[in-house]
Design a protein around this motif. Structure first.
Motif, PDB file in Angstrom:
ATOM      1  N   ALA A   1       0.829  -1.202   0.000  1.00  0.00           N
ATOM      2  CA  ALA A   1       0.000   0.000   0.000  1.00  0.00           C
ATOM      3  C   ALA A   1       0.867   1.257   0.000  1.00  0.00           C
ATOM      4  CB  ALA A   1      -0.919  -0.002   1.221  1.00  0.00           C
ATOM      5  N   THR A   2       1.881   1.274   0.844  1.00  0.00           N
ATOM      6  CA  THR A   2       2.756   2.444   0.924  1.00  0.00           C
ATOM      7  C   THR A   2       3.469   2.686  -0.407  1.00  0.00           C
ATOM      8  OG1 THR A   2       3.113   2.045   3.280  1.00  0.00           O
ATOM      9  CG2 THR A   2       4.702   3.457   2.160  1.00  0.00           C
ATOM     10  N   GLY A   3       3.863   1.610  -1.064  1.00  0.00           N
ATOM     11  CA  GLY A   3       4.517   1.760  -2.365  1.00  0.00           C
ATOM     12  C   GLY A   3       3.625   2.444  -3.384  1.00  0.00           C
ATOM     13  N   TRP A   4       2.363   2.007  -3.439  1.00  0.00           N
ATOM     14  CA  TRP A   4       1.431   2.637  -4.395  1.00  0.00           C
ATOM     15  C   TRP A   4       1.150   4.086  -4.027  1.00  0.00           C
ATOM     16  CZ3 TRP A   4       0.500   1.260  -9.070  1.00  0.00           C
ATOM     17  CH2 TRP A   4       0.488  -0.077  -9.453  1.00  0.00           C
ATOM     18  N   PHE A   5       0.972   4.368  -2.746  1.00  0.00           N
ATOM     19  CA  PHE A   5       0.695   5.748  -2.328  1.00  0.00           C
ATOM     20  C   PHE A   5       1.880   6.664  -2.645  1.00  0.00           C
ATOM     21  CE2 PHE A   5      -2.165   3.861   1.184  1.00  0.00           C
ATOM     22  CZ  PHE A   5      -3.273   3.871   0.332  1.00  0.00           C
ATOM     23  N   THR A   6       3.080   6.148  -2.441  1.00  0.00           N
ATOM     24  CA  THR A   6       4.277   6.946  -2.727  1.00  0.00           C
ATOM     25  C   THR A   6       4.383   7.237  -4.222  1.00  0.00           C
ATOM     26  OG1 THR A   6       5.417   5.945  -0.839  1.00  0.00           O
ATOM     27  CG2 THR A   6       6.782   7.052  -2.487  1.00  0.00           C
ATOM     28  N   ARG A   7       4.082   6.233  -5.035  1.00  0.00           N
ATOM     29  CA  ARG A   7       4.107   6.444  -6.484  1.00  0.00           C
ATOM     30  C   ARG A   7       3.060   7.479  -6.896  1.00  0.00           C
ATOM     31  NH1 ARG A   7       4.024   1.725 -11.040  1.00  0.00           N
ATOM     32  NH2 ARG A   7       6.159   1.524 -10.228  1.00  0.00           N
ATOM     33  N   ALA A   8       1.865   7.378  -6.335  1.00  0.00           N
ATOM     34  CA  ALA A   8       0.812   8.338  -6.682  1.00  0.00           C
ATOM     35  C   ALA A   8       1.218   9.757  -6.287  1.00  0.00           C
ATOM     36  CB  ALA A   8      -0.490   7.945  -5.979  1.00  0.00           C
ATOM     37  N   LYS A   9       1.816   9.887  -5.111  1.00  0.00           N
ATOM     38  CA  LYS A   9       2.246  11.207  -4.651  1.00  0.00           C
ATOM     39  C   LYS A   9       3.281  11.802  -5.599  1.00  0.00           C
ATOM     40  CE  LYS A   9       4.012  13.557  -0.533  1.00  0.00           C
ATOM     41  NZ  LYS A   9       4.468  13.366   0.880  1.00  0.00           N
ATOM     42  N   ARG A  10       4.212  10.975  -6.051  1.00  0.00           N
ATOM     43  CA  ARG A  10       5.235  11.467  -6.980  1.00  0.00           C
ATOM     44  C   ARG A  10       4.615  11.902  -8.307  1.00  0.00           C
ATOM     45  NH1 ARG A  10       7.507   8.799 -10.813  1.00  0.00           N
ATOM     46  NH2 ARG A  10       6.980   6.756  -9.947  1.00  0.00           N
ATOM     47  N   LEU A  11       3.638  11.147  -8.785  1.00  0.00           N
ATOM     48  CA  LEU A  11       2.987  11.490 -10.056  1.00  0.00           C
ATOM     49  C   LEU A  11       2.226  12.810  -9.975  1.00  0.00           C
ATOM     50  CD1 LEU A  11       1.607   7.971 -11.046  1.00  0.00           C
ATOM     51  CD2 LEU A  11       3.358   9.272 -12.290  1.00  0.00           C
ATOM     52  N   LEU A  12       1.816  13.193  -8.759  1.00  0.00           N
ATOM     53  CA  LEU A  12       0.984  14.391  -8.601  1.00  0.00           C
ATOM     54  C   LEU A  12       1.778  15.614  -8.149  1.00  0.00           C
ATOM     55  CD1 LEU A  12      -2.171  12.834  -6.883  1.00  0.00           C
ATOM     56  CD2 LEU A  12      -1.874  13.454  -9.292  1.00  0.00           C
ATOM     57  N   GLU A  13       3.081  15.529  -8.147  1.00  0.00           N
ATOM     58  CA  GLU A  13       3.897  16.663  -7.714  1.00  0.00           C
ATOM     59  C   GLU A  13       3.576  17.897  -8.558  1.00  0.00           C
ATOM     60  OE1 GLU A  13       7.925  15.444  -7.946  1.00  0.00           O
ATOM     61  OE2 GLU A  13       7.910  14.390  -6.019  1.00  0.00           O
ATOM     62  N   HIS A  14       3.357  19.020  -7.844  1.00  0.00           N
ATOM     63  CA  HIS A  14       3.100  20.318  -8.478  1.00  0.00           C
ATOM     64  C   HIS A  14       1.770  20.325  -9.247  1.00  0.00           C
ATOM     65  CE1 HIS A  14       7.230  20.919  -7.375  1.00  0.00           C
ATOM     66  NE2 HIS A  14       7.668  20.051  -8.265  1.00  0.00           N
ATOM     67  N   ARG A  15       0.829  19.432  -8.885  1.00  0.00           N
ATOM     68  CA  ARG A  15      -0.484  19.411  -9.546  1.00  0.00           C
ATOM     69  C   ARG A  15      -1.562  19.667  -8.504  1.00  0.00           C
ATOM     70  NH1 ARG A  15      -0.573  16.916 -14.670  1.00  0.00           N
ATOM     71  NH2 ARG A  15       1.433  15.979 -15.250  1.00  0.00           N
ATOM     72  N   GLU A  16      -2.547  20.475  -8.872  1.00  0.00           N
ATOM     73  CA  GLU A  16      -3.720  20.719  -8.028  1.00  0.00           C
ATOM     74  C   GLU A  16      -4.861  19.871  -8.575  1.00  0.00           C
ATOM     75  OE1 GLU A  16      -4.247  22.590  -5.326  1.00  0.00           O
ATOM     76  OE2 GLU A  16      -2.125  23.143  -5.182  1.00  0.00           O
ATOM     77  N   CYS A  17      -5.292  18.872  -7.811  1.00  0.00           N
ATOM     78  CA  CYS A  17      -6.362  17.989  -8.282  1.00  0.00           C
ATOM     79  C   CYS A  17      -6.992  17.274  -7.089  1.00  0.00           C
ATOM     80  CB  CYS A  17      -5.823  16.967  -9.282  1.00  0.00           C
ATOM     81  SG  CYS A  17      -4.469  15.960  -8.642  1.00  0.00           S
ATOM     82  N   ALA A  18      -8.157  16.674  -7.340  1.00  0.00           N
ATOM     83  CA  ALA A  18      -8.859  15.958  -6.274  1.00  0.00           C
ATOM     84  C   ALA A  18      -8.037  14.791  -5.746  1.00  0.00           C
ATOM     85  CB  ALA A  18     -10.207  15.461  -6.790  1.00  0.00           C
ATOM     86  N   GLU A  19      -7.224  14.193  -6.611  1.00  0.00           N
ATOM     87  CA  GLU A  19      -6.439  13.030  -6.187  1.00  0.00           C
ATOM     88  C   GLU A  19      -5.478  13.364  -5.045  1.00  0.00           C
ATOM     89  OE1 GLU A  19      -8.503  11.906  -9.656  1.00  0.00           O
ATOM     90  OE2 GLU A  19      -7.348  13.729  -9.206  1.00  0.00           O
ATOM     91  N   GLN A  20      -5.066  14.634  -4.962  1.00  0.00           N
ATOM     92  CA  GLN A  20      -4.247  15.043  -3.819  1.00  0.00           C
ATOM     93  C   GLN A  20      -5.015  14.832  -2.516  1.00  0.00           C
ATOM     94  OE1 GLN A  20      -1.184  15.834  -3.664  1.00  0.00           O
ATOM     95  NE2 GLN A  20      -0.458  17.020  -5.415  1.00  0.00           N
ATOM     96  N   GLY A  21      -6.311  15.112  -2.561  1.00  0.00           N
ATOM     97  CA  GLY A  21      -7.146  14.909  -1.381  1.00  0.00           C
ATOM     98  C   GLY A  21      -7.326  13.433  -1.046  1.00  0.00           C
ATOM     99  N   TYR A  22      -7.463  12.604  -2.098  1.00  0.00           N
ATOM    100  CA  TYR A  22      -7.617  11.164  -1.849  1.00  0.00           C
ATOM    101  C   TYR A  22      -6.412  10.607  -1.102  1.00  0.00           C
ATOM    102  CZ  TYR A  22     -11.828  10.418  -4.619  1.00  0.00           C
ATOM    103  OH  TYR A  22     -13.117  10.432  -5.080  1.00  0.00           O
ATOM    104  N   LEU A  23      -5.231  11.112  -1.430  1.00  0.00           N
ATOM    105  CA  LEU A  23      -4.021  10.599  -0.771  1.00  0.00           C
ATOM    106  C   LEU A  23      -3.954  10.985   0.707  1.00  0.00           C
ATOM    107  CD1 LEU A  23      -1.347  11.129  -3.556  1.00  0.00           C
ATOM    108  CD2 LEU A  23      -2.320   8.974  -2.746  1.00  0.00           C
ATOM    109  N   LEU A  24      -4.794  11.940   1.125  1.00  0.00           N
ATOM    110  CA  LEU A  24      -4.851  12.297   2.550  1.00  0.00           C
ATOM    111  C   LEU A  24      -5.714  11.323   3.347  1.00  0.00           C
ATOM    112  CD1 LEU A  24      -5.226  16.192   2.323  1.00  0.00           C
ATOM    113  CD2 LEU A  24      -3.162  14.877   2.856  1.00  0.00           C
ATOM    114  N   LEU A  25      -6.611  10.597   2.659  1.00  0.00           N
ATOM    115  CA  LEU A  25      -7.521   9.699   3.380  1.00  0.00           C
ATOM    116  C   LEU A  25      -6.778   8.591   4.127  1.00  0.00           C
ATOM    117  CD1 LEU A  25     -10.489   9.373   0.834  1.00  0.00           C
ATOM    118  CD2 LEU A  25     -10.167  11.031   2.689  1.00  0.00           C
TER     119      LEU A  25
END
Length: 535
Positions: free
Chosen positions: A94-118
């Protein structure tokens, strides 16, 4: 291929998840599905319990988005892969996938940033950092509002509610849980988020003993599941929750039926075995109860306090005391401990450790004051009445037990209400009101017979058929114990030390003995004890 794809999409809209999965899979074999249709296939797989297929399809969607340069879409797939693994307890993946998602969203404003806070808020809740969880969930909700993402808003709001509840701000927390459930019951959310919030909110309500809400949302979840007969995900949790609520309300045959249905699933929830065990124990089916408690334990579910109460019923008091003490000492969470404390009080009274019973009762009362719910208040009043009776303070016990009985009645919990009446009957006998005692026991016996609670029926029969000598002098077992020590020439201080009670409690017992026996001195009490063969 087009026909299968169309059939899959239409089946998805109708929530015919098996048909959707099969049709979309056939369409995919002919021509690889688009990312949008892969999401439909993944959701269908999840809902019919094909978890490995769900993760495999998400992985395909993730890489398809990467190939298209859609980092946001890839991050969304990565989030759901990680979240699914987190729910399965696979923290590393799980941590591996979350870390990858966070890297993909660097410098982006989107709803997915909020999902990663859940998942961050979820992990903060598990660590007991409720203030941090509330802050994290609040930030996620703000992102959801900004991007108009209903799933994210509802998921974050319900986490806010759980955090507030854990902080003791029960009313505010439950209000946020209710707000999240408005979106759920209105059909505003995706199927997966709908099921996740249903289960999480019901668990949160049960955790703080908000029985009315738990019953309401469990009924709504059952209706939602019934509309999708081939859905496997979430139905096991629904059945377990229904079993627990039905057991509380005295519908024991229905409770065990629901628990058995959950146990018949390919991956039965361990809690379902515990619910079966509880009904078996209350009916006196001890062998079946023991087997079910063991199955629950093997599945990772703590079998306490039920197993310790079974040991008491079997007469294995030492095993019961050791088990409940171990469970309580291993539970640091106040609400989790509150579920154990009523049994802790009952078992300590059964083994004669009044001081430990008193401490456990005080802890339960403190928790009830901090988390103002009707069920906790009923549990605390019930425990206090039992302790006061054991201390010999019958009048105080009567007040506590009357409050407990009314609370259990209001909660529509017939079995526990009847158990309170058994204690009230003992109080009446202590006060010399034998008619009142018999009426209380008769009413309780009728409830126990209707429910099939054989051990409780037998216990009442023992009270009703108590020895005439005991009824003649009217002393409680504790008062008789004190009288024997008085007759042995012990002072109040010596008696208090020997019985591990306070001097004040001893003085009250001595006063009750004098009143009941019509005596005026310790010498007269000693003479009475020897004359009536009480020593």
């Amino acid at each position: 291929m087009l026909d299968e794809l169309t059939r899959g999409r239409e089946s998805y809209k109708r929530r015919a998840w098996t048909q959707a999965y099969e049709a979309l899979s056939l369409a995919d074999q002919a021509t690889p599905l688009s990312v949008e249709d892969l999401e439909l296939l993944a959701t269908s797989a999840y809902l019919i319990g094909r978890d490995d297929d769900y993760l495999a399809v998400l992985d395909r969607g993730h890489h398809a988005c990467l190939n298209d340069g859609d980092n946001v879409g890839a991050a969304r797939c990565a989030f759901w892969s990680g979240f699914s693994l987190l729910l399965r307890g696979e923290v590393g993946g799980a941590t591996g996938w979350f870390t990858r998602a966070k890297r993909l969203l660097e410098h982006r404003e989107c709803a997915e940033q909020g999902y990663l806070l859940l998942p961050v808020a979820e992990q903060e809740l598990r660590r007991g950092d409720h203030e941090a969880a509330n802050t994290t969930a609040t930030n996620a909700a703000e992102i959801g509002d900004r991007f108009g993402d209903a799933d994210l808003v509802a998921g974050a709001r319900h986490l806010q509610g759980r955090a507030l509840v854990h902080q003791g701000r029960v009313e505010s927390g439950l209000a946020l849980l209710d707000e999240a459930m408005v979106a759920v019951t209105a059909g505003e959310l995706s199927p997966v988020m709908t099921g996740l919030i249903y289960c999480s909110v019901i668990e949160a309500c049960q955790r703080v003993f908000a029985v009315g809400r738990a019953r309401e949302w469990t009924s709504a979840l059952a209706h939602w599941c019934e509309q999708q007969p081939d859905m496997v995900a979430f139905t096991g949790t629904c059945l377990v929750n229904r079993a627990e609520i039905l057991r509380l309300h005295g519908a024991w045959p229905d409770a065990i039926k629901e628990a058995q249905r959950a146990c018949q699933r390919r991956k039965p929830p361990a809690a379902a075995f515990y619910q079966q065990a509880e009904v078996h124990r209350l009916r006196g089916e001890f062998a079946a109860a023991e087997a079910a408690y063991r199955s629950a334990s093997q599945g990772g579910w703590e079998p306490q306090p039920g197993l310790a109460l079974l040991r008491i019923a079997q007469g294995r008091t030492d095993a019961a005391a050791a088990a409940i003490r171990r469970a309580v000492s291993a539970t640091s969470d106040r609400l989790g401990c509150a579920k154990l404390l009523p049994a802790h009080v009952e078992i300590m009274l059964a083994v004669g450790d009044l001081e430990e019973a008193r401490r456990a009762c005080g802890e339960l009362e403190a928790t009830a004051q901090g988390f103002d719910t009707g069920l906790l208040g009923a549990m605390a009043a019930h425990a206090r009445g039992a302790v006061q009776l054991a201390e010999g303070d019958a009048q105080a016990a009567l007040g506590s037990l009357r409050r407990a009985w009314q609370a259990w009645q209001d909660l529509e919990a017939p079995y526990v209400a009847a158990r309170v009446r058994v204690l009230v009957g003992r109080v009446c006998r202590t006060l010399g009101d034998d008619d009142g005692a018999e009426m209380e026991w008769e009413a309780a016996r009728a409830v126990f017979e209707k429910l099939g609670a054989a051990p409780d029926v037998a216990r009442i029969d023992q009270f009703s058929q108590s020895a005439p000598s005991s009824r003649a002098h009217g002393l409680t077992p504790r008062e008789l114990q004190v009288l024997r020590l008085v007759a042995a020439g012990k002072t109040n201080r010596a008696i208090a030390t020997e019985l591990s009670i306070s001097d004040k409690t001893v003085a009250r017992h001595v006063s009750n003995i004098f009143t009941k026996l019509g005596l005026s001195s310790r010498a007269a009490a000693t003479a009475y004890a020897y004359k009536h063969d009480l020593v």
